[in-house]
Design an enzyme around this catalytic site. Structure first.
Site, short mmCIF file in Angstrom:
data_model
loop_
_atom_site.label_atom_id
_atom_site.label_comp_id
_atom_site.label_asym_id
_atom_site.label_seq_id
_atom_site.Cartn_x
_atom_site.Cartn_y
_atom_site.Cartn_z
N GLY A 36 -26.47 -43.39 -15.61
CA GLY A 36 -25.48 -44.33 -16.16
C GLY A 36 -25.82 -44.75 -17.58
O GLY A 36 -24.95 -45.22 -18.31
N HIS A 429 10.03 -54.58 -18.16
CA HIS A 429 10.08 -55.93 -18.70
C HIS A 429 9.75 -56.91 -17.58
O HIS A 429 10.26 -56.73 -16.47
CB HIS A 429 11.47 -56.24 -19.26
P1 FAD Z 1 -26.56 -43.33 -23.07
O1 FAD Z 1 -25.57 -44.06 -22.27
O2 FAD Z 1 -27.46 -44.12 -23.94
O3 FAD Z 1 -27.43 -42.48 -22.05
C1 FAD Z 1 -28.49 -41.70 -22.49
C2 FAD Z 1 -29.43 -41.45 -21.31
O4 FAD Z 1 -30.41 -40.52 -21.71
C3 FAD Z 1 -30.17 -42.69 -20.86
O5 FAD Z 1 -30.01 -42.85 -19.47
C4 FAD Z 1 -31.64 -42.40 -21.20
O6 FAD Z 1 -32.54 -42.93 -20.24
C5 FAD Z 1 -31.66 -40.89 -21.17
N1 FAD Z 1 -32.69 -40.28 -21.99
C6 FAD Z 1 -33.00 -40.56 -23.29
N2 FAD Z 1 -33.96 -39.73 -23.72
C7 FAD Z 1 -34.27 -38.92 -22.69
C8 FAD Z 1 -35.17 -37.85 -22.52
N3 FAD Z 1 -35.94 -37.43 -23.52
N4 FAD Z 1 -35.24 -37.25 -21.31
C9 FAD Z 1 -34.44 -37.65 -20.28
N5 FAD Z 1 -33.57 -38.65 -20.39
C10 FAD Z 1 -33.47 -39.27 -21.58
N6 FAD Z 1 -18.85 -48.26 -25.18
C11 FAD Z 1 -17.57 -48.27 -24.76
O7 FAD Z 1 -16.91 -47.24 -24.79
N7 FAD Z 1 -16.99 -49.41 -24.29
C12 FAD Z 1 -17.66 -50.59 -24.25
O8 FAD Z 1 -17.11 -51.60 -23.82
C13 FAD Z 1 -19.00 -50.60 -24.70
N8 FAD Z 1 -19.69 -51.75 -24.68
C14 FAD Z 1 -21.00 -51.75 -25.07
C15 FAD Z 1 -21.71 -52.92 -25.06
C16 FAD Z 1 -23.03 -52.95 -25.45
C17 FAD Z 1 -23.77 -54.24 -25.45
C18 FAD Z 1 -23.67 -51.73 -25.85
C19 FAD Z 1 -25.11 -51.73 -26.24
C20 FAD Z 1 -22.97 -50.55 -25.88
C21 FAD Z 1 -21.63 -50.54 -25.50
N9 FAD Z 1 -20.88 -49.37 -25.53
C22 FAD Z 1 -19.57 -49.39 -25.15
C23 FAD Z 1 -21.47 -48.10 -26.00
C24 FAD Z 1 -21.82 -47.18 -24.84
O9 FAD Z 1 -22.66 -47.85 -23.93
C25 FAD Z 1 -22.49 -45.94 -25.37
O10 FAD Z 1 -21.71 -45.39 -26.40
C26 FAD Z 1 -22.67 -44.90 -24.28
O11 FAD Z 1 -23.47 -45.38 -23.24
C27 FAD Z 1 -23.29 -43.63 -24.87
O12 FAD Z 1 -23.40 -42.68 -23.88
P2 FAD Z 1 -24.47 -41.50 -24.00
O13 FAD Z 1 -24.28 -40.68 -22.77
O14 FAD Z 1 -24.36 -40.86 -25.32
O15 FAD Z 1 -25.90 -42.23 -23.99
#
Ligand code: FAD
Length: 453
Positions: A36, A429
């Site tokens: 997640g 509406h």
């Molecule tokens: P991430 O969700 O960061 O997941 C990356 C995963 O990779 C993590 O589980 C991590 O543990 C894993 N990982 C990292 N390095 C390694 C490695 N070397 N080996 C194995 N695993 C690794 N976006 C929205 O669209 N709507 C919102 O309302 C929204 N609200 C937000 C509120 C906050 C406070 C924050 C901080 C962010 C918000 N975002 C929102 C942004 C959103 O959370 C991110 O854009 C999104 O989670 C990015 O997805 P991702 O899959 O790129 O990375």
């Protein structure tokens, strides 16, 4: 040997791994922490649980407008944190089950690229024909003297047992604006300091202006063009220096983020990062190293969950031999503030810069029936179209339901819809979505419910 190994089980990596399996190939997903990623555990879901509580508090306080006698008996942040954790856990369990059902191999541990075809996890090497990097991003505290001690990150805020009496929110992006809105709703004295000339500088100027006005009315002080120079400990709080101005606050809230690209073995692969530490990719989400693709927050850009997830689909399809470009122009952006805000496509300034003769349609919420009856008249829908064909280039909404209504704007842009076609659609509406149709009618120069221009 897998067909594809995905590193990172956030919304981007999760979507990519399942899509690979749907296309009939072997996929493994490597996750170092919790499935997640940021979205489920520290971002979208936690922030929206807190903002929902703020929304409900607002309506309990306004219940009298609807003839209801209600009083807020108190606020227990610990119960809210428990709810947030339970929701996140439920989503993680669903993700784990779905990965299993799709036949994705989940490998627990930190993945490091040994080559363009090998990933090492906990000392074991796994091979794949293609690798997708989906490692996301993490909070980062800017290099300001004294700031580390005062810093309140979003990670800490959403696990808080109580809220600080006063907070300087430093930054101008959507997360900072949501944090300001949330803290103010629960009685914290909030100053929102934007280093740029306005909040939400990547959004249309009317969105910045309208939401800024709403936040001010909720007691948030907004300072623009403010660079945080220094933070000093002062009693139980801190003195923050913003240019000439100083202020005493309990904490300084931040939401700056950095792509998780350290320690992945990228330099040894010859993969150079950009100035923000993000992985450069082309429209097909391919990196400079053949066979290695990247997506989501690790590639910088908007850093949004649905963008990461949609990139997961594109990256998976391309890894499997398709040649699809990621439609970056169709990424919607949203804020769950009070009122909400959402946008997709070009701002008015961007459309003009691209040389379009721009036609703007604008429809204010105070003229919408549902907004009136619900007492949610703050806001407007703004549609940017071009004069030659009437094609809609961008939609910018501040107002109740914005984050839902924006979905139809995404579809309009995807189908290259004109303002006149949108103007001729039929809406239920009373709904907020009527504002979309009415703004399109304004752009097509036949607004029925606005005074003639
Ligand atoms: P991430 O969700 O960061 O997941 C990356 C995963 O990779 C993590 O589980 C991590 O543990 C894993 N990982 C990292 N390095 C390694 C490695 N070397 N080996 C194995 N695993 C690794 N976006 C929205 O669209 N709507 C919102 O309302 C929204 N609200 C937000 C509120 C906050 C406070 C924050 C901080 C962010 C918000 N975002 C929102 C942004 C959103 O959370 C991110 O854009 C999104 O989670 C990015 O997805 P991702 O899959 O790129 O990375």
């Amino acid at each position: 040997m897998y067909d594809v190994i995905v590193i990172g089980g956030g919304p981007g990596g999760y979507a990519a791994a399942i899509r690979v399996r749907q296309l009939g190939a072997q996929a493994a997903l490597v996750e170092a922490a919790e499935l997640g990623g940021t979205c489920v555990n520290r971002g979208c879901i936690p922030s929206k649980v807190w903002l929902r509580a703020a929304y409900l508090k607002h309506w309990i306080e306004r219940a009298g407008e609807f003839g209801l006698k209600a009083a807020l008996g108190g606020f227990n942040p610990t119960a809210l944190v428990e709810r947030k954790n339970a929701v996140a856990q439920g989503i993680r369990e669903g993700m784990t089950a779905l990965l299993q059902k799709n036949g994705v191999t989940l490998i627990r541990g930190r993945g490091v690229l040994k080559s363009a075809r090998e990933v090492v996890v906990e000392g074991k090497t796994y091979e794949a024909k293609k690798i997708i990097i989906a490692t996301g991003s993490s909070p980062v505290v800017p290099e300001v003297p004294g700031l580390k001690e005062a810093a309140l990150t979003s990670d800490e805020l959403f696990n808080a047992g109580d809220l600080p009496a006063s907070v300087l929110v430093y930054g101008s992006g959507p997360i900072e604006v949501e944090m300001a809105s949330l803290l103010a709703a629960f009685g914290t004295k909030v100053t929102l300091a934007a280093p740029q000339s306005r909040i939400l500088p990547r959004e249309d100027h009317d969105v910045s202006q309208r939401l800024g006005q709403a936040l001010r009315e909720q007691g948030v002080e907004i300072i623009t063009g403010a660079t945080l120079a220094q933070v000093e400990k002062a009693g139980p709080g801190f003195i923050a220096r913003l240019g000439e101005k100083t202020m005493t606050v309990a904490r300084v809230a931040l939401a700056a983020r950095k792509p998780n690209t350290d320690g992945l073995g990228l330099p040894d692969l010859g993969l150079k990062l950009n100035d923000e530490g993000a992985i450069p990719v082309n429209a097909r989400l391919e990196t400079a190293v053949p066979g290695v693709l990247a997506l989501g927050d690790a590639t910088g850009g908007w850093m949004l969950s649905h963008a990461a997830s949609a990139m997961g689909v594109t990256a998976a399809e391309n890894a499997m031999g398709r040649q699809a470009d990621f439609p970056a122009r169709l990424i919607p952006r949203g804020l769950w503030t009070n009122p909400e805000a959402a946008a997709v496509g070009l701002t008015e300034e961007e459309a003009e810069k691209q040389g379009h003769e721009v036609i703007v349609g604008d429809f204010p919420y105070p003229v919408n029936g549902l907004a009136m009856l619900r007492g949610q008249v703050d806001g407007a829908v703004k549609i940017i179209s071009e004069a030659k064909y009437g094609e809609i280039l961008g939609v910018h909404i501040v107002g109740a339901g914005a984050t839902e209504i924006i979905g139809e704007a995404v579809l309009a842009l995807q189908l290259e819809c004109t303002a006149d076609t949108l103007a001729h659609t039929i809406r239920m509406h009373p709904t907020f979505s009527e504002c979309m149709m009415d703004a399109a009618r304004d752009a097509a120069a036949w607004a029925l419910y606005l005074p003639p221009k």
